[in-house]
Design an enzyme around this catalytic site. Structure first.
Site, PDB file in Angstrom:
ATOM      1  N   GLY A 131       1.030  -1.208   0.131  1.00  0.00           N
ATOM      2  CA  GLY A 131      -0.115   0.060   0.135  1.00  0.00           C
ATOM      3  C   GLY A 131       0.807   1.861  -0.458  1.00  0.00           C
ATOM      4  O   GLY A 131       1.991   1.343  -1.147  1.00  0.00           O
ATOM      5  N   PHE A 156      -8.382  -2.586  -4.449  1.00  0.00           N
ATOM      6  CA  PHE A 156      -8.374  -1.105  -3.960  1.00  0.00           C
ATOM      7  C   PHE A 156      -8.124  -0.260  -5.888  1.00  0.00           C
ATOM      8  O   PHE A 156      -8.043   0.883  -5.457  1.00  0.00           O
ATOM      9  CB  PHE A 156      -7.727   0.050  -3.331  1.00  0.00           C
ATOM     10  CG  PHE A 156      -8.293  -0.885  -1.622  1.00  0.00           C
ATOM     11  CD1 PHE A 156      -9.831  -1.070  -1.440  1.00  0.00           C
ATOM     12  CD2 PHE A 156      -7.523  -1.121  -1.249  1.00  0.00           C
ATOM     13  CE1 PHE A 156      -9.622  -2.363  -0.087  1.00  0.00           C
ATOM     14  CE2 PHE A 156      -7.469  -2.116   0.373  1.00  0.00           C
ATOM     15  CZ  PHE A 156      -8.499  -1.966   0.575  1.00  0.00           C
ATOM     16  N   ILE A 157      -8.700  -1.179  -7.083  1.00  0.00           N
ATOM     17  CA  ILE A 157      -8.445  -0.508  -8.451  1.00  0.00           C
ATOM     18  C   ILE A 157      -9.544   0.675  -8.744  1.00  0.00           C
ATOM     19  O   ILE A 157     -10.500   0.014  -9.292  1.00  0.00           O
ATOM     20  CB  ILE A 157      -7.874  -1.355  -9.243  1.00  0.00           C
ATOM     21  CG1 ILE A 157      -6.533  -1.953  -8.579  1.00  0.00           C
ATOM     22  CG2 ILE A 157      -7.165  -0.827 -10.570  1.00  0.00           C
ATOM     23  CD1 ILE A 157      -5.708  -1.412  -8.317  1.00  0.00           C
ATOM     24  N   GLU A 364      -4.343   7.451  -2.799  1.00  0.00           N
ATOM     25  CA  GLU A 364      -3.080   7.953  -3.498  1.00  0.00           C
ATOM     26  C   GLU A 364      -1.903   9.349  -2.824  1.00  0.00           C
ATOM     27  O   GLU A 364      -1.525  10.110  -2.628  1.00  0.00           O
ATOM     28  CB  GLU A 364      -3.755   9.187  -4.777  1.00  0.00           C
ATOM     29  CG  GLU A 364      -4.788   8.537  -5.701  1.00  0.00           C
ATOM     30  CD  GLU A 364      -5.192   9.603  -6.556  1.00  0.00           C
ATOM     31  OE1 GLU A 364      -4.426  10.497  -6.864  1.00  0.00           O
ATOM     32  OE2 GLU A 364      -6.206   9.589  -7.389  1.00  0.00           O
TER      33      GLU A 364
END
Length: 380
Positions: A131, A156-157, A364
């Site tokens: 992550g 988690f795309i 992000e």
């Protein structure tokens, strides 16, 4: 200090706001309840040019400046955070790397389809064991003749449930520092061995598709390599720099929508014989919310302006994302407080805004990662 918006940038703001109010906001509550992406909006986003804003006109895009694009994300998020991140992930995380690092052949092949919305894109970096520690990517890409063979899993795309073009970060070498063995690839959805799992059910941005991706002996041509072998970490970090400005804009938009809902509620909700907006306690909350939002907006626009001018903007983007993520959570919390018990129900949009805001502190790059980036620059 930021210069005033140009006439063109004001036109972007006004036209996207009008579009968001008419086409995006009416769907926001329902798609949140149904946990489904608003794919019916994609042709309308494409028609307005919002899926190819940063793409030069020669590839079918609008060729706008970064600040105009950031303003558009903010206005979409004001109406629906999911729609905003759909556009942001497609643009900042999937289209931009091809524009920045792709060969002439890759740009010719992919950018027109991405800019017009014929195909949507996604960025695949995160894994179960990678992550914040992006250098720990375990998905492998092994060169065999004129092909690479991919094996591994991503999680988690954003956009994974519907995207057709993926920027995939995979390991091509185990020698040296872990992050130096990563490379980036352009992978098509219909490639044999590439499967998409069931999407996550989340606290917020529930309509955003974030499924796992599985690669089992996925063969892609050597020409799918983006940049050179070993450039994957550099490409990922550069991509995330721009993406962070987009997420900061999303946070500003979420907060702005919550403020506007709170102002309207404060004017019409009557207690003790007068609108609650007449109470100093409510006025002070609204004033603090407005001040926080404007501060975040200026940080975000500054980062976008630096990118437009060709100056380093990574630290500014980290500051913007750090501040705006926390600000959005704080502002939406105050919005619920102003709404009282009503704000805790799905009948009012501030409940959704509160849930949506939290992710802007996580994806992000978490708040902690942004602090690391800022501190590293300060202590350089």
């Amino acid at each position: 200090m930021m210069a005033p918006l140009t006439d063109e940038q004001r036109l972007v703001r006004d036209s996207v706001r009008e579009f968001a109010d008419a086409e995006v906001a009416p769907l926001a509550a329902q798609i949140d309840i149904e946990h489904r992406p608003p794919l019916e909006t994609v042709p309308k986003l494409a028609e307005l040019g919002l899926l190819g804003m940063i793409v030069p006109a020669e590839y079918g895009g609008s060729g706008t400046d970064t600040l105009s694009y950031i303003i558009a994300i903010e206005e979409l998020a004001r109406a629906c955070a999911t729609t905003a991140v759909m556009v942001e992930a497609h643009t900042s995380l999937a289209t931009w790397p091809i524009l920045a690092f792709g060969t002439a052949q890759q740009r010719d092949r992919w950018l027109p389809a991405l800019a017009t919305g014929e195909k949507l894109g996604a960025f695949a970096l995160t894994e179960p064991g990678a992550g914040t520690d992006a250098g720990a990517v375990a998905t492998t890409a092994v060169r065999e003749g004129e092909e690479y063979v991919l094996n591994g899993q991503k999680v988690f795309i954003t956009g994974g449930g519907y995207a057709e073009v993926f920027i995939v970060i995979a390991r091509t070498s185990h020698e040296g520092a872990p992050h130096k063995g990563l490379s980036a690839f352009i992978v098509e959805r219909d490639t044999p061995g590439f499967t998409v799992g069931e999407g996550e059910r989340k606290l917020g941005i529930r309509a955003s598709s974030t499924p796992p991706l599985m690669f089992s002996d996925v063969r892609i041509p050597a020409g799918a390599l983006l940049g050179n072998e070993g450039d994957g970490f550099k490409i990922a970090m550069a991509t995330l720099d721009g993406g962070r400005t987009g997420i900061a804009a999303q946070a500003v938009g979420i907060a702005q929508g919550a403020l506007e809902a709170s102002i309207a509620y404060a004017k019409q909700r009557v207690q003790f014989g007068k609108p609650i907006g007449a109470q100093q306690a409510i006025q002070w909350m609204l004033a603090d919310m407005s001040t926080d939002i404007e501060a975040g907006r200026q940080l975000t626009y500054l980062a976008a302006g630096l990118e437009d001018s060709g100056e380093p903007f990574g630290e500014a983007a980290a500051r913007a994302k750090l501040f705006c993520g926390q600000m959005a959570s704080r502002v939406t919390g105050m919005a619920i407080q102003i709404h009282g018990g009503n704000g805790y129900t799905e009948a009012y949009p501030v409940e959704r805004a509160y849930r949506d805001a939290k992710i802007t502190e996580i994806y992000e790059g978490t708040n902690e990662v942004q602090r690391m980036i800022i501190a590293k620059s300060l202590l350089r």
